[in-house]
Design an enzyme around this catalytic site. Structure first.
Site: not given
Ligand code: CTP
Length: 391
Positions: A208, A277, A287, A305, A321
């Site tokens: 990302n 996610d 590959k 996490i 965040f």
């Molecule tokens: N986070 C984490 N571990 C993950 C996913 C996210 O620690 N596997 C933490 C990020 O560091 C951030 C927060 O969770 O502090 C973001 O929340 P999250 O719900 O995962 O945000 P998005 O991925 O943006 O969720 P969505 O796509 O549903 O908006």
């Protein structure tokens, strides 16, 4: 940094004096008031006119300057300064400081000061390594003087080694760090930062646009406030902040392991990383060759996490965040509650990602606290102050 700090910048004789010009420019740009004082030798390397133009003030170079009304520049100048910074500090000037000599304006000013003194050595590597210089540096440290650097690398004389002055940007951040209130002394802070990289095959990955700038700024700000900081970093092109223990963990799974393996005894955990996610279910060892007209990748959910840290027995104070593209506060508050966090930082993804600035809203049980758009390091300091007020 609080606005309108005032510094005396002392420049001594050395080729690194040219870097002092850039340092003055950066200090002024960061709203720090700079009064330049130069030794006679410094004027052989760079002119007072240059330093006057950059600082916007006349430069003092002699003991007998009549423009200070009471005729005592050595007292006057240090009384209005929050700190004196000597950059570059020659081996000779360092030796002078050790002995409390006062035979020119700058050394007299240092002896008469009632404010902190920060010294950035600049010299040839043999001069730096000489036991006399090392004894002098140890003595200055014992006297409570802060030594900034030196750096190692190629020197003006062509030799390579320790002794060159730190770059102006590094000096600026060390000077700013010096002024930070030590609100996190004795605290352990862990920060995750950057993007994760989920490998599809040996050459392709899902990632990302997170640059890591916000997380690195928080790690730096926490370190400046006296915390012992562990930065668990995903993919980022940034240089780890000085004095911060940095663990590299590029995939969501590696980041999970790195965090969980080091979370014991942490007081504060701040999840800034943009963690994937979902990750490819199957990691191809070779590959993937193109064959069909379309290709379907199966993805599996990664472990959260932040949520898992927050639900540990004896969990640290956890901050999340939320980067959203719509319904910012509503979605962020929902995440705060779902992950059982005392505090979440809401920001618009398009606004924050890759930028040097950010505008955020802090959400806690008392509601929303918006912070004005500012450089990420400023946002980081305000966030940490808010955390301290909640602890
Ligand atoms: N986070 C984490 N571990 C993950 C996913 C996210 O620690 N596997 C933490 C990020 O560091 C951030 C927060 O969770 O502090 C973001 O929340 P999250 O719900 O995962 O945000 P998005 O991925 O943006 O969720 P969505 O796509 O549903 O908006």
């Amino acid at each position: 940094m609080q606005k309108n700090k005032a510094l005396v910048l002392g420049i001594t004789g050395g080729i690194a004096a040219y870097k002092a010009a850039e340092l003055v420019r950066l200090l002024v740009k960061n709203n720090i008031d700079v009064q330049v004082v130069m030794t006679e030798a410094a004027c052989q390397f760079i002119t007072p006119v240059t330093m006057q133009a950059l600082s916007g003030k006349p430069v003092y170079a002699g003991m007998w300057d009549a423009s200070i009304p009471n005729g005592m520049p050595h007292i006057e100048l240090s009384r209005v300064a929050d700190a004196i910074v000597i950059a570059p500090a020659s081996a000779d000037f360092i030796a002078k400081l050790v002995h409390g000599r006062a035979d020119d304006l700058l050394s007299t000013l240092c002896l008469a000061r009632d404010c902190p003194l920060l010294v950035a050595p600049a010299m040839n590597k043999q001069m730096w390594e000489n036991p006399a210089t090392q004894r002098n540096i140890a003595q200055l440290q014992a006297d409570g003087i802060t030594i900034l650097g030196p750096d190692s690398g190629e020197q003006a004389c062509g030799e390579i080694g320790l002794g060159r002055m730190l770059e102006a940007e590094d000096l600026l951040s060390l000077i700013e760090a010096h002024f930070q209130p030590k609100l996190l002394l004795g605290k352990k802070v862990m920060v995750t930062a950057g993007a994760t990289l989920e490998m599809i095959d040996p050459v392709r990955a899902i990632t990302n646009l997170s640059s890591g700038k916000m997380g690195y700024a928080i790690a730096q700000a926490a370190q400046e406030m006296g915390a012992e900081v562990t930065l668990v970093s995903g993919a980022s092109a940034l240089k780890p902040p000085l004095g911060v223990r940095t663990i590299s963990a590029t995939s969501a799974d590696a980041m999970y392991q790195a965090v969980m393996g080091n979370i014991v005894n942490q007081d504060i955990f701040i999840g800034v990383a943009a963690v994937a996610d979902y990750s490819p279910t199957k990691k191809h060892e070779q590959k993937i060759k193109k064959s069909e007209s379309s290709l379907t990748l199966e993805l599996s959910k990664t472990k959260d996490i932040l949520a898992d840290v927050a639900s540990l027995p004896n969990a640290p104070f956890c901050v999340g965040f939320a980067a959203e593209s719509e319904n910012l506060l509503e979605y962020a508050e929902a995440k705060r509650q779902a992950k059982k966090l005392p505090l979440i930082v809401a920001n618009l993804a398009a606004d924050a990602m890759g930028s040097d600035e950010n505008s955020v809203t802090l959400l806690d049980k008392n509601g929303a606290h918006p912070l004005e758009r500012a450089p990420k390091i400023e946002i980081a300091r305000l966030l940490l102050q808010h955390i301290v007020s909640m602890l």
